[in-house]
Write a protein that holds these residues in place. Structure first.
Motif, mmCIF file in Angstrom:
data_model
loop_
_atom_site.group_PDB
_atom_site.id
_atom_site.type_symbol
_atom_site.label_atom_id
_atom_site.label_comp_id
_atom_site.label_asym_id
_atom_site.label_seq_id
_atom_site.Cartn_x
_atom_site.Cartn_y
_atom_site.Cartn_z
ATOM 1 N N ALA A 107 0.816 -1.210 0.000
ATOM 2 C CA ALA A 107 0.000 0.000 0.000
ATOM 3 C C ALA A 107 0.847 1.256 0.000
ATOM 4 C CB ALA A 107 -0.938 0.002 1.200
ATOM 5 N N LYS A 108 2.168 1.112 0.081
ATOM 6 C CA LYS A 108 3.070 2.258 0.078
ATOM 7 C C LYS A 108 3.261 2.825 -1.330
ATOM 8 C CE LYS A 108 6.761 1.594 2.671
ATOM 9 N NZ LYS A 108 7.957 0.902 3.218
ATOM 10 N N LYS A 109 2.730 2.132 -2.333
ATOM 11 C CA LYS A 109 2.784 2.643 -3.701
ATOM 12 C C LYS A 109 1.393 3.144 -4.087
ATOM 13 C CE LYS A 109 6.531 -0.221 -3.525
ATOM 14 N NZ LYS A 109 6.829 -1.115 -2.384
ATOM 15 N N ASP A 110 0.622 2.310 -4.779
ATOM 16 C CA ASP A 110 -0.689 2.761 -5.240
ATOM 17 C C ASP A 110 -1.770 2.652 -4.175
ATOM 18 O OD1 ASP A 110 0.059 3.749 -7.657
ATOM 19 O OD2 ASP A 110 -0.678 2.091 -8.867
ATOM 20 N N GLY A 111 -1.372 2.443 -2.923
ATOM 21 C CA GLY A 111 -2.297 2.640 -1.820
ATOM 22 C C GLY A 111 -2.233 4.059 -1.290
ATOM 23 N N LEU A 112 -1.261 4.837 -1.787
ATOM 24 C CA LEU A 112 -1.074 6.238 -1.402
ATOM 25 C C LEU A 112 -0.869 6.412 0.100
ATOM 26 C CD1 LEU A 112 -3.738 8.021 -3.661
ATOM 27 C CD2 LEU A 112 -1.350 7.541 -4.167
ATOM 28 N N ALA A 113 -0.356 5.372 0.756
ATOM 29 C CA ALA A 113 -0.142 5.420 2.199
ATOM 30 C C ALA A 113 1.347 5.328 2.503
ATOM 31 C CB ALA A 113 -0.901 4.282 2.881
ATOM 32 N N ASN A 114 1.706 5.637 3.731
ATOM 33 C CA ASN A 114 3.110 5.616 4.129
ATOM 34 C C ASN A 114 3.560 4.260 4.650
ATOM 35 O OD1 ASN A 114 2.479 8.885 5.331
ATOM 36 N ND2 ASN A 114 3.549 8.405 3.463
ATOM 37 N N ILE A 115 2.623 3.368 4.929
ATOM 38 C CA ILE A 115 2.958 2.027 5.398
ATOM 39 C C ILE A 115 1.760 1.128 5.109
ATOM 40 C CG2 ILE A 115 2.041 2.222 7.725
ATOM 41 C CD1 ILE A 115 5.435 0.629 6.742
ATOM 42 N N GLY A 116 2.006 -0.183 5.039
ATOM 43 C CA GLY A 116 0.900 -1.122 4.923
ATOM 44 C C GLY A 116 0.910 -1.936 3.649
ATOM 45 N N GLY A 117 0.053 -2.934 3.622
ATOM 46 C CA GLY A 117 -0.104 -3.796 2.469
ATOM 47 C C GLY A 117 -1.142 -4.858 2.765
ATOM 48 N N PHE A 118 -1.274 -5.812 1.852
ATOM 49 C CA PHE A 118 -2.164 -6.934 2.128
ATOM 50 C C PHE A 118 -1.795 -8.121 1.252
ATOM 51 C CE2 PHE A 118 -4.750 -4.366 -0.962
ATOM 52 C CZ PHE A 118 -4.881 -5.302 -1.993
ATOM 53 N N LEU A 119 -2.270 -9.287 1.688
ATOM 54 C CA LEU A 119 -2.216 -10.528 0.928
ATOM 55 C C LEU A 119 -3.658 -10.942 0.694
ATOM 56 C CD1 LEU A 119 -0.856 -13.080 -0.247
ATOM 57 C CD2 LEU A 119 -0.742 -13.976 2.098
ATOM 58 N N ALA A 120 -4.017 -11.187 -0.559
ATOM 59 C CA ALA A 120 -5.405 -11.507 -0.902
ATOM 60 C C ALA A 120 -5.453 -12.768 -1.746
ATOM 61 C CB ALA A 120 -6.035 -10.337 -1.664
ATOM 62 N N MET A 121 -6.542 -13.518 -1.607
ATOM 63 C CA MET A 121 -6.689 -14.762 -2.377
ATOM 64 C C MET A 121 -8.118 -15.257 -2.271
ATOM 65 S SD MET A 121 -4.610 -17.135 0.300
ATOM 66 C CE MET A 121 -3.525 -15.740 0.637
ATOM 67 N N ASN A 122 -8.437 -16.246 -3.097
ATOM 68 C CA ASN A 122 -9.741 -16.896 -3.059
ATOM 69 C C ASN A 122 -9.691 -18.294 -2.468
ATOM 70 O OD1 ASN A 122 -11.226 -14.748 -4.244
ATOM 71 N ND2 ASN A 122 -10.545 -15.368 -6.282
ATOM 72 N N ASP A 123 -8.525 -18.910 -2.441
ATOM 73 C CA ASP A 123 -8.368 -20.275 -1.937
ATOM 74 C C ASP A 123 -8.529 -20.285 -0.413
ATOM 75 O OD1 ASP A 123 -7.193 -22.694 -0.900
ATOM 76 O OD2 ASP A 123 -6.184 -22.993 -2.809
ATOM 77 N N GLU A 124 -9.596 -20.913 0.076
ATOM 78 C CA GLU A 124 -9.888 -20.876 1.506
ATOM 79 C C GLU A 124 -8.863 -21.632 2.331
ATOM 80 O OE1 GLU A 124 -13.653 -21.708 4.540
ATOM 81 O OE2 GLU A 124 -13.867 -21.996 2.372
ATOM 82 N N ALA A 125 -8.419 -22.794 1.839
ATOM 83 C CA ALA A 125 -7.449 -23.585 2.603
ATOM 84 C C ALA A 125 -6.109 -22.858 2.699
ATOM 85 C CB ALA A 125 -7.270 -24.959 1.955
ATOM 86 N N LEU A 126 -5.660 -22.278 1.584
ATOM 87 C CA LEU A 126 -4.413 -21.516 1.607
ATOM 88 C C LEU A 126 -4.559 -20.298 2.505
ATOM 89 C CD1 LEU A 126 -1.552 -20.879 0.632
ATOM 90 C CD2 LEU A 126 -2.561 -19.815 -1.408
ATOM 91 N N ALA A 127 -5.698 -19.635 2.438
ATOM 92 C CA ALA A 127 -5.925 -18.458 3.273
ATOM 93 C C ALA A 127 -5.842 -18.810 4.754
ATOM 94 C CB ALA A 127 -7.280 -17.836 2.952
ATOM 95 N N GLU A 128 -6.344 -19.968 5.132
ATOM 96 C CA GLU A 128 -6.290 -20.355 6.534
ATOM 97 C C GLU A 128 -4.851 -20.564 6.988
ATOM 98 O OE1 GLU A 128 -7.503 -21.181 10.340
ATOM 99 O OE2 GLU A 128 -8.601 -20.280 8.662
ATOM 100 N N ARG A 129 -4.041 -21.207 6.148
ATOM 101 C CA ARG A 129 -2.628 -21.393 6.504
ATOM 102 C C ARG A 129 -1.910 -20.045 6.602
ATOM 103 N NH1 ARG A 129 -2.661 -25.040 2.165
ATOM 104 N NH2 ARG A 129 -0.831 -24.055 1.205
ATOM 105 N N CYS A 130 -2.178 -19.159 5.649
ATOM 106 C CA CYS A 130 -1.540 -17.837 5.662
ATOM 107 C C CYS A 130 -2.000 -17.023 6.867
ATOM 108 C CB CYS A 130 -1.856 -17.088 4.371
ATOM 109 S SG CYS A 130 -1.045 -17.762 2.889
#
Length: 495
Positions: A284-307
């Protein structure tokens, strides 16, 4: 020709009785792309002399990362986290809910990210490299291959940390700075297919596409190419992830350059980009226009739970992910603002403005202009400095020495690879990136940068190479130290 702002001028028309019954509107077109904001706060800059900067360079080991920010006049080291936030972002930060779990700020962040990306599972992180570490820690095993158009430094390092092999598969034009191509960030789809055929589904945990392609000059990826990569991934049953930190700039280039896309809004194009993927890492420090932050996004529920479990272990509870509530507010508002056409027109045109000034002076550049930075081809500008003496580092150091402008080397310091015989394989390109922070510098600042760059280029033959005195094994460009090769310039000039 650059896009224009338009205003209207009313032209009165007289009827037979001399009365003006109606008005005809004729647009007036202007060349200047003005900043779509007003300045409400200023930060003073400190001017230094050449002698002072020479001493500062020596103390920093000729590594611009070691300089104090207050000793830099114009800081183009990175566009990551260095932008100016809007009044609405600051207002949102005052509303930040700092509850440990389930805060209002998290729910607002979640709503905005899901509306934009369409992904079901959103994990906030303190910045993009944390998202990379969590993702690759769950999917990459020793010997795995991760194809990409071009991995940037932290992406590559995180894959290698888990004993994976990053594979750069950008189209050939993307490796030739002087070539003209509207989408030099495109993945070479034939090579991607070949890589999957060679390694098989079991050795390729995912395919990534970086938008825009930072290592290759901030060059965009077309929708047509993303669709083709999606089809290849579908045939092989491999998930597709975006390194999406500059997704909005990429969407603007698609609108401007790709046939059949000019009528669409950048936000609509961005939504399609995300929906062609199975997940994304995002700083988010680039095209989030913020000074800090980010995210990890996905649709796979099992992978999301491990992450998510990994996130709790190393970043924080899933509703804050290492961020304060006010950071989540700033990101949510930034993601609304970044796809506005007035902002993107100004953002990309500002980079083009610097690019055009350097190009007019004959400085070799990555062509065409990228989205967030101007990339100087140091290999072409300093042909007398061989890759093993780091020409891009030499040029970056000189830009600071001459005018207090801090840039960053993207060449063999950052991407050189050790060979079994103890020598080093140089990077394919030797670039210096002038990354322009968002909503920070005015036209006169950019004019000054151009003046410094032209003055340095005019005496390029005087520049000498460098060698390492300290070089950490991982991400060495951040903390290495150098010394100049005292005889380089004299030997080259006498030869």
């Amino acid at each position: 020709m650059p896009p224009r702002h338009e205003e209207s001028r009313a032209i009165p028309l007289r009827g037979p009785d001399g009365v003006r019954p109606m008005h005809r509107v004729r647009p007036l077109e202007f060349q200047t792309i003005i900043e779509p904001f007003r300045i409400k706060s200023v930060e003073p800059l400190r001017f230094t002399t050449v002698d002072e900067r020479e001493q500062l360079l020596g103390r920093a080991g000729y590594n611009l990362f070691h300089l104090r920010a207050e000793d830099v006049l114009i800081d183009l080291l990175t566009d990551s986290g260095t932008g100016a936030m809007s009044t609405e972002q600051w207002a949102g930060m005052m509303r930040g809910d700092e509850s440990y779990a389930g805060s209002r700020s998290y729910l607002r962040f979640l709503e905005v990210v899901q509306e934009l990306t369409g992904f079901e599972h959103i994990l906030p992180t303190h910045q993009g490299r944390a998202a990379e570490r969590i993702l690759f820690g769950e999917v990459v095993r020793p010997g795995h291959v991760v194809p990409n158009n071009t991995h940037f430094d932290t992406t590559r390092a995180n894959i290698e940390h888990f004993a994976g092999l990053p594979a750069d598969l950008v189209i050939p034009e993307g490796m030739r700075p002087s070539d003209e191509h509207p989408f030099k960030g495109n993945v070479d789809v034939e090579r991607l297919e070949q890589s999957l055929r060679e390694h098989g589904r079991e050795r390729v945990p995912l395919v990534m596409v970086t938008v825009t392609n930072n290592s290759g000059g901030g060059q965009p990826v077309s929708l047509e190419n993303l669709r083709a990569v999606r089809r290849v991934c579908d045939r092989w049953g491999v998930p597709l992830f975006l390194d999406a930190c500059r997704f909005a700039e990429n969407a603007w280039f698609i609108k401007q350059r790709e046939p059949g896309q000019s009528h669409r809004s950048p936000r609509d194009i961005a939504r399609e980009m995300f929906r062609l993927a199975d997940g994304a890492t995002f700083s988010a420090k680039k095209d989030g226009l913020a000074n800090i932050g980010g995210f990890l996004a996905m649709n796979d529920e099992a992978l999301a739970e491990r992450c998510r479990n990994n996130l709790i272990l190393t970043e924080g509870f899933p509703s804050y992910g290492g961020l304060a509530g006010y950071d989540l507010e700033a990101i949510a508002q930034g993601l609304r603002e970044v796809t506005e056409e007035d902002y993107l027109r100004y953002r990309v045109r500002g980079v083009e403005y610097l690019w055009e000034k350097l190009d007019a002076a004959g400085i070799p550049l990555v062509r065409p202009a990228g989205g967030h930075a101007v990339y100087v081809d140091a290999k072409a500008l300093l042909p007398h400095v061989p890759p093993e003496q780091y020409p891009a580092q030499s040029l970056a150091v000189e830009l600071y020495r001459a005018g207090g402008v801090r840039s960053v080397e993207i060449g063999s310091v950052m991407f050189g690879r050790p060979r079994p015989d103890g020598t080093e394989e140089p990077a394919p390109m030797e670039l210096v990136r002038l990354a322009i922070p968002r909503r920070v510098y005015t036209q006169s600042h950019i004019d000054y940068v151009a003046e410094v760059a032209v003055a340095v280029a005019d005496r390029a033959r005087e520049l000498r190479g460098y060698r390492f005195t300290e070089a950490p094994r991982v991400l060495r460009h951040f903390s290495a130290r150098f010394e100049p090769l005292a005889t380089q310039a004299a030997e080259c000039l006498s030869g």
